[in-house]
Motif scaffolding. Structure first.
Motif, mmCIF file in Angstrom:
data_model
loop_
_atom_site.group_PDB
_atom_site.id
_atom_site.type_symbol
_atom_site.label_atom_id
_atom_site.label_comp_id
_atom_site.label_asym_id
_atom_site.label_seq_id
_atom_site.Cartn_x
_atom_site.Cartn_y
_atom_site.Cartn_z
ATOM 1 N N THR A 200 0.818 -1.207 0.000
ATOM 2 C CA THR A 200 0.000 0.000 0.000
ATOM 3 C C THR A 200 0.850 1.255 0.000
ATOM 4 O OG1 THR A 200 -0.160 -0.139 2.400
ATOM 5 C CG2 THR A 200 -1.932 -1.154 1.123
ATOM 6 N N SER A 201 2.083 1.148 0.431
ATOM 7 C CA SER A 201 3.024 2.258 0.356
ATOM 8 C C SER A 201 4.419 1.667 0.189
ATOM 9 C CB SER A 201 2.964 3.116 1.628
ATOM 10 O OG SER A 201 3.589 2.445 2.699
ATOM 11 N N ASN A 202 5.441 2.521 0.031
ATOM 12 C CA ASN A 202 6.808 2.000 -0.089
ATOM 13 C C ASN A 202 7.551 2.108 1.238
ATOM 14 O OD1 ASN A 202 7.297 4.716 0.075
ATOM 15 N ND2 ASN A 202 8.235 4.912 -1.938
ATOM 16 N N ARG A 203 6.817 2.183 2.330
ATOM 17 C CA ARG A 203 7.452 2.316 3.645
ATOM 18 C C ARG A 203 7.752 0.963 4.259
ATOM 19 N NH1 ARG A 203 3.786 6.837 4.264
ATOM 20 N NH2 ARG A 203 2.298 5.520 5.378
ATOM 21 N N TYR A 204 8.354 0.091 3.500
ATOM 22 C CA TYR A 204 8.706 -1.221 4.031
ATOM 23 C C TYR A 204 10.214 -1.390 4.005
ATOM 24 C CZ TYR A 204 8.468 -1.997 -1.031
ATOM 25 O OH TYR A 204 8.617 -1.880 -2.390
ATOM 26 N N ASN A 205 10.695 -2.163 4.947
ATOM 27 C CA ASN A 205 12.093 -2.565 4.961
ATOM 28 C C ASN A 205 12.218 -3.795 4.077
ATOM 29 O OD1 ASN A 205 13.191 -0.873 7.419
ATOM 30 N ND2 ASN A 205 11.248 -1.763 8.066
ATOM 31 N N ILE A 206 13.290 -3.895 3.344
ATOM 32 C CA ILE A 206 13.418 -4.987 2.379
ATOM 33 C C ILE A 206 14.872 -5.411 2.268
ATOM 34 C CG2 ILE A 206 13.690 -3.423 0.401
ATOM 35 C CD1 ILE A 206 11.884 -5.421 -1.175
ATOM 36 N N GLY A 207 15.081 -6.671 1.940
ATOM 37 C CA GLY A 207 16.447 -7.120 1.838
ATOM 38 C C GLY A 207 16.599 -8.435 1.114
ATOM 39 N N TRP A 208 17.821 -8.888 1.074
ATOM 40 C CA TRP A 208 18.195 -10.145 0.462
ATOM 41 C C TRP A 208 18.681 -11.110 1.530
ATOM 42 C CZ3 TRP A 208 17.154 -11.370 -4.459
ATOM 43 C CH2 TRP A 208 16.857 -10.329 -5.334
#
Length: 130
Positions: free
Chosen positions: A28-36
């Motif tokens: 719903t927004s790009n306020r997520y933490n993300i990784g590999w």
């Protein structure tokens, strides 16, 4: 439906490079933490590199030793992992993982923790030959 789709894995010789890509959709927004993250058969999944939501701070597992670089395109909802000087010990399935954007900034390396990630891609295989 929240979804992560990885691409870019393959077979490479020791010392070679690969660039992994992860396309995020449905958030719903790009306020997520993300990784590999990666998983070697018989071992637990471990954090390779992650990038946080608010500051865009990047963190790396100790084994990376300056060889990998994570980047994020918030407009296209893409995350990349440039991997250089690959070693046979880097052979694994690499997964893109993200939280749901409800935890705020996972700084201090917290975003490397698999327990914080709630969405996973299906993975892309990386094989490094000697």
């Amino acid at each position: 439906q929240v979804q992560l789709v990885e691409s870019g894995g393959g077979l490479v010789e020791s010392g070679g490079s690969l660039r992994l890509s992860c396309k995020a959709s449905g958030f719903t927004s790009n306020r997520y933490n993300i990784g590999w993250f990666r998983q070697i058969p018989g071992e637990e999944r471990e954090g390779v590199s992650c990038i946080t939501t608010a500051t865009g701070a990047a963190y790396y597992g100790e084994f990376v030793k300056g060889r990998f670089t994570i980047s994020r395109d918030t407009v296209e909802d893409m995350v990349y992992l440039q991997m250089n000087n690959l070693d046979p010990t880097d052979t694994a399935i690499y997964y893109c993982g993200a939280d749901l954007g409800d935890r705020g900034e996972l700084g201090g390396g917290l975003c490397l923790g698999t327990g914080f990630m709630k969405v996973w891609g299906e993975g892309t295989r990386v094989t490094v030959s000697p």
